[in-house]
Design an enzyme around this catalytic site. Structure first.
Site, PDB file in Angstrom:
ATOM      1  N   HIS A  79      71.407  41.058  25.153  1.00  6.20           N
ATOM      2  CA  HIS A  79      70.554  40.153  26.382  1.00  6.20           C
ATOM      3  C   HIS A  79      69.511  40.826  26.494  1.00  6.20           C
ATOM      4  CE1 HIS A  79      73.363  37.081  28.052  1.00  6.20           C
ATOM      5  NE2 HIS A  79      74.433  37.900  27.329  1.00  6.20           N
ATOM      6  N   ASP A 122      61.288  43.175  28.439  1.00  5.37           N
ATOM      7  CA  ASP A 122      62.386  42.169  28.997  1.00  5.37           C
ATOM      8  C   ASP A 122      62.955  41.596  27.924  1.00  5.37           C
ATOM      9  OD1 ASP A 122      64.226  41.223  30.796  1.00  5.37           O
ATOM     10  OD2 ASP A 122      62.630  40.790  32.204  1.00  5.37           O
TER      11      ASP A 122
HETATM   12  P1  ADQ Z   1      68.185  40.284  34.160  1.00  2.60           P
HETATM   13  O1  ADQ Z   1      67.576  41.705  33.643  1.00  2.60           O
HETATM   14  O2  ADQ Z   1      69.117  40.400  35.285  1.00  2.60           O
HETATM   15  O3  ADQ Z   1      68.835  39.947  32.763  1.00  2.60           O
HETATM   16  P2  ADQ Z   1      66.776  38.089  34.542  1.00  2.60           P
HETATM   17  O4  ADQ Z   1      66.678  37.283  32.951  1.00  2.60           O
HETATM   18  O5  ADQ Z   1      65.100  37.876  35.225  1.00  2.60           O
HETATM   19  O6  ADQ Z   1      66.859  39.507  34.480  1.00  2.60           O
HETATM   20  O7  ADQ Z   1      67.738  37.277  35.343  1.00  2.60           O
HETATM   21  C1  ADQ Z   1      67.634  37.376  36.783  1.00  2.60           C
HETATM   22  C2  ADQ Z   1      68.586  36.414  37.489  1.00  2.60           C
HETATM   23  O8  ADQ Z   1      69.157  36.703  38.591  1.00  2.60           O
HETATM   24  C3  ADQ Z   1      67.766  35.022  37.509  1.00  2.60           C
HETATM   25  O9  ADQ Z   1      68.669  34.051  37.288  1.00  2.60           O
HETATM   26  C4  ADQ Z   1      67.348  35.037  38.921  1.00  2.60           C
HETATM   27  O10 ADQ Z   1      67.176  33.874  39.432  1.00  2.60           O
HETATM   28  C5  ADQ Z   1      68.656  35.789  39.616  1.00  2.60           C
HETATM   29  N1  ADQ Z   1      67.843  36.854  40.628  1.00  2.60           N
HETATM   30  C6  ADQ Z   1      66.878  37.898  40.363  1.00  2.60           C
HETATM   31  N2  ADQ Z   1      66.493  38.149  41.644  1.00  2.60           N
HETATM   32  C7  ADQ Z   1      67.040  37.533  42.378  1.00  2.60           C
HETATM   33  C8  ADQ Z   1      67.248  37.623  44.048  1.00  2.60           C
HETATM   34  N3  ADQ Z   1      66.356  38.545  44.844  1.00  2.60           N
HETATM   35  N4  ADQ Z   1      68.137  37.037  44.382  1.00  2.60           N
HETATM   36  C9  ADQ Z   1      69.101  35.964  43.974  1.00  2.60           C
HETATM   37  N5  ADQ Z   1      68.969  35.919  42.628  1.00  2.60           N
HETATM   38  C10 ADQ Z   1      68.071  36.656  41.708  1.00  2.60           C
HETATM   39  C11 ADQ Z   1      69.270  40.326  31.536  1.00  2.60           C
HETATM   40  C12 ADQ Z   1      67.935  40.616  30.806  1.00  2.60           C
HETATM   41  C13 ADQ Z   1      66.981  39.644  30.701  1.00  2.60           C
HETATM   42  C14 ADQ Z   1      67.788  38.291  30.027  1.00  2.60           C
HETATM   43  C15 ADQ Z   1      69.048  38.080  30.939  1.00  2.60           C
HETATM   44  C16 ADQ Z   1      69.822  36.811  30.323  1.00  2.60           C
HETATM   45  O11 ADQ Z   1      67.624  41.950  31.248  1.00  2.60           O
HETATM   46  O12 ADQ Z   1      66.189  39.979  29.941  1.00  2.60           O
HETATM   47  O13 ADQ Z   1      66.740  37.190  30.344  1.00  2.60           O
HETATM   48  O14 ADQ Z   1      69.831  38.977  31.004  1.00  2.60           O
HETATM   49  O15 ADQ Z   1      70.047  37.015  28.870  1.00  2.60           O
END
Ligand code: ADQ
Length: 464
Positions: free
Chosen positions: A156, A364
């Site tokens: 990921h 990311d």
């Molecule tokens: P993450 O690093 O966790 O994921 P991201 O892809 O941005 O990052 O996903 C975050 C998720 O958590 C989103 O669905 C978002 O809505 C939710 N989220 C974030 N902040 C939040 C908050 N304050 N309250 C509630 N929900 C919140 C890892 C990798 C990424 C990759 C994903 C999926 O680091 O690059 O996109 O996995 O593969």
């Protein structure tokens, strides 16, 4: 139908509240969705003497099997090697790596314990799908235990260039371990290519006529599978969220000011300090936005036990306080900095109200927030996505305002552009991004990955 077995560090057992804010949990729930399967991983509990027998639970067609960790395993495997070595390394942050041999040993030992427990649960026709950097050696260990099932791996996060990976002691074994999977999937072609280069340039394998990486008996297919979101569901939440109580409270509190929003786990890869600096630069360079714009940064605490995350938290508190101290008026605070998670349907309503979505990670894998922000917009009056070109999402969402997150002044310029952008241009950019999102939904992602994994076992593919 063959059963799907998913392995990931955390398992989203129904009712587990700890898993709300993370991209992986969000992505996997959908993959297992209607057909069900077995989800295997850590329970989230740390106990004195963890049992090697997984705890089982079920919910409809879904089954769960979890193991606890000891405090030492949590320290070495999770906080240590996974999150203080692999995470910074794979995000190109060599200066943040805290490598210790004992942590690598703990990482391998936990993978071995997981492999033994999982091998006892596997049926002959299962397909196994392993997720993320916590479990790189798992397939190699399962194979040694005689597991012959198709095993796929999806990363990921980014895969680093060989020049960066080679800073890790023992990196050769890690890259070689990935070749024990039938399929190794990445978010972008940049990551897939970096892995291929690592294997070839460091002599762990070579390409065969079918483009597979080969080393002795091992034959690994590589592929690109960008993680998507459920666009329609998110759009529906956003529409509903527009009139939800929390959104109304937010908009009323803004008293007509424009909203800029950032939503991230508290993680140094997300570039939040530089983003706050960019907002400060906006206020200092384009003074017309003072008192007219509010920046809401929603940042739930994550990995609070890892040293670098503790210091980041302090840095952000100081930075938000300093900028607010410099620019706040008695009736306006430029930055609202929140440390708690917000329910995703509520976030959707907030996104829809925000004129600018600020997604500026320093690196990311994908970044689902960028996709969610786009999905949440009102087609008639959409906001503008300001997106780091170093997020995997930038490979697809090139109609965003792409920025370099290391350049706060450049990011400030893009925020300004977004705040004053005419409606026609906003609609045009949004339409292009919305079209792209429709091509790679979450369901497509898991379907495509699993089809490619099944394909590695067809006679045509197996024949070299
Ligand atoms: P993450 O690093 O966790 O994921 P991201 O892809 O941005 O990052 O996903 C975050 C998720 O958590 C989103 O669905 C978002 O809505 C939710 N989220 C974030 N902040 C939040 C908050 N304050 N309250 C509630 N929900 C919140 C890892 C990798 C990424 C990759 C994903 C999926 O680091 O690059 O996109 O996995 O593969």
């Amino acid at each position: 139908m063959a059963r799907l077995v998913i392995v990931s560090n955390r398992v989203a057992i129904p009712g587990d509240r700890a898993l709300k804010a993370g991209g992986l949990a969000v992505a996997l729930k959908e993959a297992l969705g209607p057909s069900g399967g077995l989800w295997f991983g850590w329970s989230g509990d740390i106990v004195a003497k963890p049992s090697d027998e997984p705890t089982r639970a079920s919910d409809g067609r879904m089954e769960y099997a979890t193991l606890d960790l000891s405090a030492e395993e949590h320290e070495t495997y999770y906080a240590g090697f996974s999150n203080a070595t692999l995470w910074p390394l794979f995000h190109y942050r060599l200066g943040l790596i805290d490598f210790r041999r004992a942590q690598l040993k703990g990482y391998l030992a936990v993978n071995a314990r997981y492999a033994r427990a999982l091998a006892g649960l596997i049926r002959p026709d299962d397909t196994i799908w392993v997720h993320d950097y916590h479990f790189i050696p798992l397939a190699e260990m399962l194979r040694r235990l005689g597991v012959r099932n198709p095993i796929g791996f999806f990363l990921h996060i980014p895969f680093p260039a060989p020049e960066v990976l080679s800073a890790l002691p023992g990196y050769e074994q890690l890259a070689h371990a990935l070749l024990a999977y039938d399929l190794v999937g990445f978010q972008t072609e940049i990551d897939r290519h970096a892995f291929e280069r690592c294997v070839i340039e460091h002599g762990q394998g070579s390409l065969d006529a079918r483009g597979r990486l080969v080393s002795g008996e091992r034959r690994a297919t590589t592929g690109v599978f960008p993680v998507g979101i459920d666009v329609d569901e998110f759009a529906a939440w956003a529409k509903k969220g527009e009139t939800a109580r929390e959104t109304r409270q937010l908009t009323e509190s803004l008293t007509g000011r424009k909203l800029v929003i950032g939503v991230d786990r508290l993680d140094y890869s997300k570039g939040i300090p530089k983003r706050l600096e960019a907002f400060e630069s906006l206020l200092s360079t384009w003074s017309e936005h003072r008192r007219k714009v509010t920046f809401l940064q929603v940042t739930p605490i994550s990995r609070g036990e890892v040293a670098q995350y503790k210091s980041l938290r302090k840095e952000l508190e100081a930075l938000a306080g300093r900028i607010n101290g410099k620019y706040a008026e008695f009736d306006w605070n430029p930055i609202r900095y929140l440390n708690k998670p917000v329910a995703r349907p509520t976030l959707a309503g907030f996104y829809r109200h925000a004129r600018v979505g600020l997604v500026t990670p320093l690196r990311d894998g994908m970044n689902l927030v960028a996709k969610e922000y786009v999905a949440a917009q009102d087609p008639e009056n959409p906001g503008v996505l300001v997106l780091s070109h170093l997020a995997g999402a930038a490979q697809e969402l090139d109609a965003a305002l792409l920025v370099n997150p290391f350049d706060p002044e450049g990011v400030a310029e893009a925020i300004h552009k977004g705040l004053v952008m005419p409606t026609d241009e906003r609609r045009d950019r949004w339409r292009r991004m919305r079209t792209v999102l429709g091509h790679t939904t979450q369901r497509d992602w898991s379907r495509r990955f699993l089809a490619a994994l099944a394909d590695t076992r067809t006679p045509a593919h197996a024949a070299a």
